[in-house]
Design a protein around this motif. Sequence first.
Motif, PDB file in Angstrom:
ATOM      1  N   GLY A  51      -5.960   2.390  15.738  1.00 44.58           N
ATOM      2  CA  GLY A  51      -6.698   2.147  16.975  1.00 44.58           C
ATOM      3  C   GLY A  51      -5.892   2.538  18.201  1.00 44.58           C
ATOM      4  O   GLY A  51      -6.421   3.174  19.130  1.00 44.58           O
ATOM      5  N   TYR A  52      -4.633   2.181  18.199  1.00 39.54           N
ATOM      6  CA  TYR A  52      -3.754   2.552  19.316  1.00 39.54           C
ATOM      7  C   TYR A  52      -3.645   4.068  19.430  1.00 39.54           C
ATOM      8  O   TYR A  52      -3.733   4.632  20.525  1.00 39.54           O
ATOM      9  CB  TYR A  52      -2.371   1.926  19.138  1.00 39.54           C
ATOM     10  N   LEU A  53      -3.442   4.721  18.297  1.00 42.51           N
ATOM     11  CA  LEU A  53      -3.304   6.176  18.311  1.00 42.51           C
ATOM     12  C   LEU A  53      -4.579   6.857  18.794  1.00 42.51           C
ATOM     13  O   LEU A  53      -4.515   7.841  19.540  1.00 42.51           O
ATOM     14  CB  LEU A  53      -2.923   6.678  16.924  1.00 42.51           C
ATOM     15  N   ALA A  54      -5.734   6.347  18.395  1.00 36.45           N
ATOM     16  CA  ALA A  54      -6.999   6.928  18.856  1.00 36.45           C
ATOM     17  C   ALA A  54      -7.094   6.870  20.376  1.00 36.45           C
ATOM     18  O   ALA A  54      -7.502   7.841  21.022  1.00 36.45           O
ATOM     19  CB  ALA A  54      -8.177   6.214  18.202  1.00 36.45           C
ATOM     20  N   GLU A  55      -6.698   5.756  20.955  1.00 35.37           N
ATOM     21  CA  GLU A  55      -6.724   5.621  22.416  1.00 35.37           C
ATOM     22  C   GLU A  55      -5.711   6.545  23.078  1.00 35.37           C
ATOM     23  O   GLU A  55      -6.017   7.209  24.075  1.00 35.37           O
ATOM     24  CB  GLU A  55      -6.450   4.175  22.815  1.00 35.37           C
ATOM     25  N   ALA A  56      -4.495   6.575  22.543  1.00 32.49           N
ATOM     26  CA  ALA A  56      -3.447   7.423  23.116  1.00 32.49           C
ATOM     27  C   ALA A  56      -3.831   8.895  23.010  1.00 32.49           C
ATOM     28  O   ALA A  56      -3.610   9.676  23.949  1.00 32.49           O
ATOM     29  CB  ALA A  56      -2.117   7.151  22.419  1.00 32.49           C
ATOM     30  N   LEU A  57      -4.419   9.271  21.893  1.00 31.94           N
ATOM     31  CA  LEU A  57      -4.838  10.660  21.722  1.00 31.94           C
ATOM     32  C   LEU A  57      -5.930  11.031  22.706  1.00 31.94           C
ATOM     33  O   LEU A  57      -5.963  12.167  23.199  1.00 31.94           O
ATOM     34  CB  LEU A  57      -5.294  10.895  20.279  1.00 31.94           C
ATOM     35  N   SER A  58      -6.814  10.102  23.031  1.00 29.98           N
ATOM     36  CA  SER A  58      -7.851  10.375  24.028  1.00 29.98           C
ATOM     37  C   SER A  58      -7.223  10.738  25.369  1.00 29.98           C
ATOM     38  O   SER A  58      -7.676  11.670  26.041  1.00 29.98           O
ATOM     39  CB  SER A  58      -8.773   9.167  24.188  1.00 29.98           C
ATOM     40  N   GLU A  59      -6.176  10.029  25.734  1.00 25.95           N
ATOM     41  CA  GLU A  59      -5.483  10.334  26.988  1.00 25.95           C
ATOM     42  C   GLU A  59      -4.792  11.689  26.919  1.00 25.95           C
ATOM     43  O   GLU A  59      -4.829  12.466  27.886  1.00 25.95           O
ATOM     44  CB  GLU A  59      -4.476   9.232  27.299  1.00 25.95           C
ATOM     45  N   LEU A  60      -4.178  12.000  25.790  1.00 32.48           N
ATOM     46  CA  LEU A  60      -3.514  13.295  25.630  1.00 32.48           C
ATOM     47  C   LEU A  60      -4.523  14.439  25.655  1.00 32.48           C
ATOM     48  O   LEU A  60      -4.240  15.513  26.193  1.00 32.48           O
ATOM     49  CB  LEU A  60      -2.711  13.319  24.333  1.00 32.48           C
TER      50      LEU A  60
END
Length: 52
Positions: free
Chosen positions: A5-14
């Motif tokens: 879940g954290y990675l999905a959010e961080a990837l959205s920002e990237l």
Amino acid sequence: MEAAGYLAEALSELIQIAQVHRLDVLCYLLDMARMEAGEIVRIQKRGGSQRR
């Protein structure tokens, strides 16, 4: 599941950063990773026993 879940959010920002700089291939690859992380979260929320 928390990590996915954290990675999905961080990837959205990237992805947003990559879009601004027109890094199309990188944007595509980041989006594939974001979708994979989101799928892992969905599977875990449904109570699936499938692990990756």
